[in-house]
Scaffold this motif. Structure first.
Motif, PDB file in Angstrom:
ATOM      1  N   ASP A 101      17.309   5.132  22.865  1.00 41.12           N
ATOM      2  CA  ASP A 101      17.725   4.166  21.838  1.00 41.12           C
ATOM      3  C   ASP A 101      16.777   2.971  21.800  1.00 41.12           C
ATOM      4  OD1 ASP A 101      19.880   5.740  21.135  1.00 41.12           O
ATOM      5  OD2 ASP A 101      21.292   4.642  22.421  1.00 41.12           O
ATOM      6  N   TYR A 102      16.380   2.503  22.971  1.00 43.30           N
ATOM      7  CA  TYR A 102      15.464   1.365  23.041  1.00 43.30           C
ATOM      8  C   TYR A 102      14.099   1.721  22.446  1.00 43.30           C
ATOM      9  CZ  TYR A 102      12.604  -2.425  24.857  1.00 43.30           C
ATOM     10  OH  TYR A 102      11.730  -3.492  24.962  1.00 43.30           O
ATOM     11  N   PRO A 125      18.928  -2.704  21.725  1.00 43.89           N
ATOM     12  CA  PRO A 125      19.717  -2.017  22.753  1.00 43.89           C
ATOM     13  C   PRO A 125      19.173  -2.323  24.147  1.00 43.89           C
ATOM     14  CG  PRO A 125      18.312  -0.451  21.613  1.00 43.89           C
ATOM     15  CD  PRO A 125      18.102  -1.787  20.960  1.00 43.89           C
ATOM     16  N   SER A 126      19.999  -2.103  25.125  1.00 44.88           N
ATOM     17  CA  SER A 126      19.575  -2.295  26.505  1.00 44.88           C
ATOM     18  C   SER A 126      18.457  -1.306  26.828  1.00 44.88           C
ATOM     19  CB  SER A 126      20.759  -2.049  27.439  1.00 44.88           C
ATOM     20  OG  SER A 126      20.322  -1.962  28.778  1.00 44.88           O
ATOM     21  N   SER A 127      17.485  -1.752  27.600  1.00 44.54           N
ATOM     22  CA  SER A 127      16.396  -0.854  27.988  1.00 44.54           C
ATOM     23  C   SER A 127      16.879   0.237  28.940  1.00 44.54           C
ATOM     24  CB  SER A 127      15.246  -1.643  28.605  1.00 44.54           C
ATOM     25  OG  SER A 127      15.690  -2.378  29.729  1.00 44.54           O
ATOM     26  N   ILE A 128      18.121   0.127  29.401  1.00 46.03           N
ATOM     27  CA  ILE A 128      18.705   1.196  30.215  1.00 46.03           C
ATOM     28  C   ILE A 128      18.864   2.457  29.373  1.00 46.03           C
ATOM     29  CG2 ILE A 128      20.806   1.920  31.422  1.00 46.03           C
ATOM     30  CD1 ILE A 128      21.174  -1.025  32.236  1.00 46.03           C
ATOM     31  N   HIS A 129      19.146   2.270  28.089  1.00 46.64           N
ATOM     32  CA  HIS A 129      19.265   3.392  27.150  1.00 46.64           C
ATOM     33  C   HIS A 129      17.869   3.663  26.583  1.00 46.64           C
ATOM     34  CE1 HIS A 129      23.325   1.563  27.288  1.00 46.64           C
ATOM     35  NE2 HIS A 129      23.655   2.839  27.432  1.00 46.64           N
ATOM     36  N   ILE A 130      17.105   4.398  27.320  1.00 43.91           N
ATOM     37  CA  ILE A 130      15.672   4.568  27.069  1.00 43.91           C
ATOM     38  C   ILE A 130      15.369   5.075  25.665  1.00 43.91           C
ATOM     39  CG2 ILE A 130      13.601   5.814  27.809  1.00 43.91           C
ATOM     40  CD1 ILE A 130      14.841   5.793  30.655  1.00 43.91           C
TER      41      ILE A 130
END
Length: 105
Positions: free
Chosen positions: A65-66, A58-63
């Protein structure tokens, strides 16, 4: 010497009991596992139940989930049984630490 299947069965029982303990920790209790501990339990649980992570990163923007993905992905290659054993050991270590830190309070 117990057979391999008996040993696996005992590990499964201990793992299920460890899951029950972690899931039953009261939210409002003065002691809570750290975020790192929670992520470790999450990764070990996923590896024990599903094996290697096959989800896309996942994108690291989604802390959250990442962080969850990363904690599971780092266990790639560990067998589900070994993940169960590590989960049990991690819980025992955590509970020993709690006992040590609350023994004289």
């Amino acid at each position: 010497m117990p057979s391999k299947s008996v040993s696996l069965y005992i590990t499964q029982i201990k793992f299920c009991r460890a899951l029950a303990v972690v899931r039953s920790l009261p939210i409002d209790y003065e002691f809570q596992p750290s975020v790192a501990d929670k992520l470790n339990f999450y990764g070990l649980y996923k590896q024990a139940i599903a094996g290697d992570c096959m989800q896309p990163k996942p994108s690291s923007i989604h802390i959250v989930d990442y962080a969850k993905w990363k904690s599971w992905e780092k266990l790639r290659g560990i067998s589900p049984v070994e993940a169960q054993v590590q989960y049990i050991s991690s819980l025992i270590s955590l509970l020993q630490e709690v006992k040590k830190n609350t023994a004289f309070t």
